[in-house]
Design a protein around this motif. Structure first.
Motif, PDB file in Angstrom:
ATOM      1  N   MET A   1       0.855  -1.169   0.000  1.00  0.00           N
ATOM      2  CA  MET A   1       0.000   0.000   0.000  1.00  0.00           C
ATOM      3  C   MET A   1       0.905   1.238   0.000  1.00  0.00           C
ATOM      4  O   MET A   1       1.892   1.291   0.708  1.00  0.00           O
ATOM      5  CB  MET A   1      -0.893  -0.038   1.233  1.00  0.00           C
ATOM      6  CG  MET A   1      -1.811   1.129   1.363  1.00  0.00           C
ATOM      7  SD  MET A   1      -2.894   1.130   2.827  1.00  0.00           S
ATOM      8  CE  MET A   1      -3.522  -0.522   2.872  1.00  0.00           C
ATOM      9  N   THR A   2       0.536   2.241  -0.768  1.00  0.00           N
ATOM     10  CA  THR A   2       1.343   3.456  -0.819  1.00  0.00           C
ATOM     11  C   THR A   2       1.099   4.312   0.424  1.00  0.00           C
ATOM     12  O   THR A   2       0.069   4.184   1.095  1.00  0.00           O
ATOM     13  CB  THR A   2       1.002   4.304  -2.058  1.00  0.00           C
ATOM     14  OG1 THR A   2      -0.323   4.822  -1.906  1.00  0.00           O
ATOM     15  CG2 THR A   2       1.117   3.495  -3.330  1.00  0.00           C
ATOM     16  N   ARG A   3       2.032   5.194   0.701  1.00  0.00           N
ATOM     17  CA  ARG A   3       1.874   6.118   1.830  1.00  0.00           C
ATOM     18  C   ARG A   3       0.656   7.013   1.595  1.00  0.00           C
ATOM     19  O   ARG A   3      -0.087   7.327   2.512  1.00  0.00           O
ATOM     20  CB  ARG A   3       3.151   6.941   2.003  1.00  0.00           C
ATOM     21  CG  ARG A   3       3.115   8.002   3.106  1.00  0.00           C
ATOM     22  CD  ARG A   3       2.855   7.475   4.503  1.00  0.00           C
ATOM     23  NE  ARG A   3       3.790   6.504   4.964  1.00  0.00           N
ATOM     24  CZ  ARG A   3       4.793   6.714   5.805  1.00  0.00           C
ATOM     25  NH1 ARG A   3       4.975   7.920   6.304  1.00  0.00           N
ATOM     26  NH2 ARG A   3       5.592   5.744   6.166  1.00  0.00           N
ATOM     27  N   GLY A   4       0.422   7.431   0.346  1.00  0.00           N
ATOM     28  CA  GLY A   4      -0.753   8.253   0.040  1.00  0.00           C
ATOM     29  C   GLY A   4      -2.048   7.542   0.378  1.00  0.00           C
ATOM     30  O   GLY A   4      -2.969   8.129   0.945  1.00  0.00           O
ATOM     31  N   THR A   5      -2.139   6.252   0.052  1.00  0.00           N
ATOM     32  CA  THR A   5      -3.326   5.469   0.395  1.00  0.00           C
ATOM     33  C   THR A   5      -3.460   5.320   1.898  1.00  0.00           C
ATOM     34  O   THR A   5      -4.567   5.424   2.452  1.00  0.00           O
ATOM     35  CB  THR A   5      -3.269   4.088  -0.278  1.00  0.00           C
ATOM     36  OG1 THR A   5      -3.197   4.271  -1.704  1.00  0.00           O
ATOM     37  CG2 THR A   5      -4.493   3.250   0.053  1.00  0.00           C
ATOM     38  N   GLU A   6      -2.349   5.105   2.592  1.00  0.00           N
ATOM     39  CA  GLU A   6      -2.389   5.015   4.054  1.00  0.00           C
ATOM     40  C   GLU A   6      -2.930   6.302   4.659  1.00  0.00           C
ATOM     41  O   GLU A   6      -3.709   6.277   5.618  1.00  0.00           O
ATOM     42  CB  GLU A   6      -0.992   4.735   4.612  1.00  0.00           C
ATOM     43  CG  GLU A   6      -0.482   3.344   4.359  1.00  0.00           C
ATOM     44  CD  GLU A   6       0.919   3.153   4.912  1.00  0.00           C
ATOM     45  OE1 GLU A   6       1.096   2.195   5.684  1.00  0.00           O
ATOM     46  OE2 GLU A   6       1.814   3.949   4.587  1.00  0.00           O
ATOM     47  N   ILE A   7      -2.520   7.439   4.102  1.00  0.00           N
ATOM     48  CA  ILE A   7      -2.986   8.735   4.603  1.00  0.00           C
ATOM     49  C   ILE A   7      -4.484   8.900   4.358  1.00  0.00           C
ATOM     50  O   ILE A   7      -5.229   9.311   5.249  1.00  0.00           O
ATOM     51  CB  ILE A   7      -2.162   9.876   3.982  1.00  0.00           C
ATOM     52  CG1 ILE A   7      -0.774   9.885   4.633  1.00  0.00           C
ATOM     53  CG2 ILE A   7      -2.863  11.220   4.113  1.00  0.00           C
ATOM     54  CD1 ILE A   7       0.225  10.790   3.981  1.00  0.00           C
ATOM     55  N   SER A   8      -4.935   8.564   3.163  1.00  0.00           N
ATOM     56  CA  SER A   8      -6.377   8.637   2.874  1.00  0.00           C
ATOM     57  C   SER A   8      -7.155   7.750   3.830  1.00  0.00           C
ATOM     58  O   SER A   8      -8.195   8.149   4.363  1.00  0.00           O
ATOM     59  CB  SER A   8      -6.653   8.237   1.425  1.00  0.00           C
ATOM     60  OG  SER A   8      -6.131   9.200   0.533  1.00  0.00           O
ATOM     61  N   ASN A   9      -6.657   6.535   4.068  1.00  0.00           N
ATOM     62  CA  ASN A   9      -7.328   5.617   4.986  1.00  0.00           C
ATOM     63  C   ASN A   9      -7.351   6.155   6.416  1.00  0.00           C
ATOM     64  O   ASN A   9      -8.339   5.972   7.136  1.00  0.00           O
ATOM     65  CB  ASN A   9      -6.675   4.237   4.949  1.00  0.00           C
ATOM     66  CG  ASN A   9      -6.959   3.503   3.658  1.00  0.00           C
ATOM     67  OD1 ASN A   9      -7.855   3.861   2.893  1.00  0.00           O
ATOM     68  ND2 ASN A   9      -6.173   2.476   3.382  1.00  0.00           N
ATOM     69  N   ALA A  10      -6.281   6.823   6.841  1.00  0.00           N
ATOM     70  CA  ALA A  10      -6.235   7.404   8.188  1.00  0.00           C
ATOM     71  C   ALA A  10      -7.251   8.536   8.311  1.00  0.00           C
ATOM     72  O   ALA A  10      -7.906   8.688   9.358  1.00  0.00           O
ATOM     73  CB  ALA A  10      -4.830   7.907   8.505  1.00  0.00           C
ATOM     74  N   ILE A  11      -7.412   9.320   7.269  1.00  0.00           N
ATOM     75  CA  ILE A  11      -8.407  10.399   7.273  1.00  0.00           C
ATOM     76  C   ILE A  11      -9.812   9.797   7.356  1.00  0.00           C
ATOM     77  O   ILE A  11     -10.651  10.247   8.143  1.00  0.00           O
ATOM     78  CB  ILE A  11      -8.236  11.313   6.045  1.00  0.00           C
ATOM     79  CG1 ILE A  11      -6.997  12.189   6.253  1.00  0.00           C
ATOM     80  CG2 ILE A  11      -9.484  12.156   5.786  1.00  0.00           C
ATOM     81  CD1 ILE A  11      -6.619  13.037   5.073  1.00  0.00           C
ATOM     82  N   ILE A  12     -10.066   8.763   6.584  1.00  0.00           N
ATOM     83  CA  ILE A  12     -11.373   8.100   6.617  1.00  0.00           C
ATOM     84  C   ILE A  12     -11.643   7.541   8.012  1.00  0.00           C
ATOM     85  O   ILE A  12     -12.738   7.715   8.560  1.00  0.00           O
ATOM     86  CB  ILE A  12     -11.437   7.006   5.536  1.00  0.00           C
ATOM     87  CG1 ILE A  12     -11.442   7.654   4.149  1.00  0.00           C
ATOM     88  CG2 ILE A  12     -12.657   6.107   5.736  1.00  0.00           C
ATOM     89  CD1 ILE A  12     -11.128   6.702   3.014  1.00  0.00           C
ATOM     90  N   ALA A  13     -10.656   6.901   8.610  1.00  0.00           N
ATOM     91  CA  ALA A  13     -10.833   6.341   9.959  1.00  0.00           C
ATOM     92  C   ALA A  13     -11.133   7.435  10.978  1.00  0.00           C
ATOM     93  O   ALA A  13     -11.979   7.248  11.871  1.00  0.00           O
ATOM     94  CB  ALA A  13      -9.593   5.555  10.368  1.00  0.00           C
ATOM     95  N   SER A  14     -10.468   8.584  10.861  1.00  0.00           N
ATOM     96  CA  SER A  14     -10.742   9.703  11.775  1.00  0.00           C
ATOM     97  C   SER A  14     -12.174  10.197  11.619  1.00  0.00           C
ATOM     98  O   SER A  14     -12.859  10.481  12.603  1.00  0.00           O
ATOM     99  CB  SER A  14      -9.775  10.860  11.515  1.00  0.00           C
ATOM    100  OG  SER A  14      -8.470  10.505  11.863  1.00  0.00           O
ATOM    101  N   LEU A  15     -12.632  10.280  10.390  1.00  0.00           N
ATOM    102  CA  LEU A  15     -13.996  10.741  10.135  1.00  0.00           C
ATOM    103  C   LEU A  15     -15.036   9.726  10.607  1.00  0.00           C
ATOM    104  O   LEU A  15     -16.109  10.096  11.084  1.00  0.00           O
ATOM    105  CB  LEU A  15     -14.180  11.035   8.648  1.00  0.00           C
ATOM    106  CG  LEU A  15     -13.367  12.220   8.120  1.00  0.00           C
ATOM    107  CD1 LEU A  15     -13.344  12.211   6.593  1.00  0.00           C
ATOM    108  CD2 LEU A  15     -13.892  13.533   8.654  1.00  0.00           C
TER     109      LEU A  15
END
Length: 154
Positions: A1-15
């Protein structure tokens, strides 16, 4: 998984953590969607407020051999069904919830240490035009992060 995808997933989890039990004003975290907004056109009033997350761009910034700095922009859009004459109060609550869920607070690191910096621009309110079924509040979230390439083949 790319770092960009990890960041998007972290934002989704926060929301997805947005709910009144966690001290938030809305329960929009139970309705976080990814991608395009057109699938929200058929949803019913009970399915709002809802949040839509999508990556707008991921640009490359300063780089050195094997180290690249990226700037990823993510649109976070909160949607409300404007059937209530006071729908703007729901938009206000949703905007506060979105900002609170993404903003690092206290000793919390930026997206769990995935990012160097996170910037949240002010909310933009989009009121419904005649015949429109949705009103929205939108945040542009800019995340700076770095990647390191382990070998020359990446």
């Amino acid at each position: 998984m790319t770092r960009g995808t990890e960041i998007s997933n972290a934002i989704i989890a926060s929301l997805e953590a947005i709910n009144p039990a966690g001290g938030y004003l809305t329960d929009a975290g139970t309705r976080v969607h990814v991608g395009r907004a057109d699938h929200l056109d058929d949803t019913q009033a009970a399915e709002f407020p809802a949040i839509l997350v999508r990556c707008v761009r991921d640009g490359v910034g300063a780089s050195q051999p094997k180290h690249v700095r990226h700037v990823r922009e993510i649109a976070v859009e909160g949607y409300v069904f404007p059937d209530d004459p006071d729908y703007e109060a729901v938009m206000d609550a949703l905007a506060e919830d979105i900002h609170r869920s993404l903003q690092p607070q206290g000793t919390r690191s930026v997206l769990g240490g995935l990012a160097i910096e996170l910037d949240i621009e002010g909310a933009e309110y989009v009121h419904p035009e005649p015949g429109s079924r949705l009103a929205a509040v939108t945040y542009a979230v800019t995340v700076q992060y770095a990647t390191t390439y382990i070998n020359d083949q990446q």
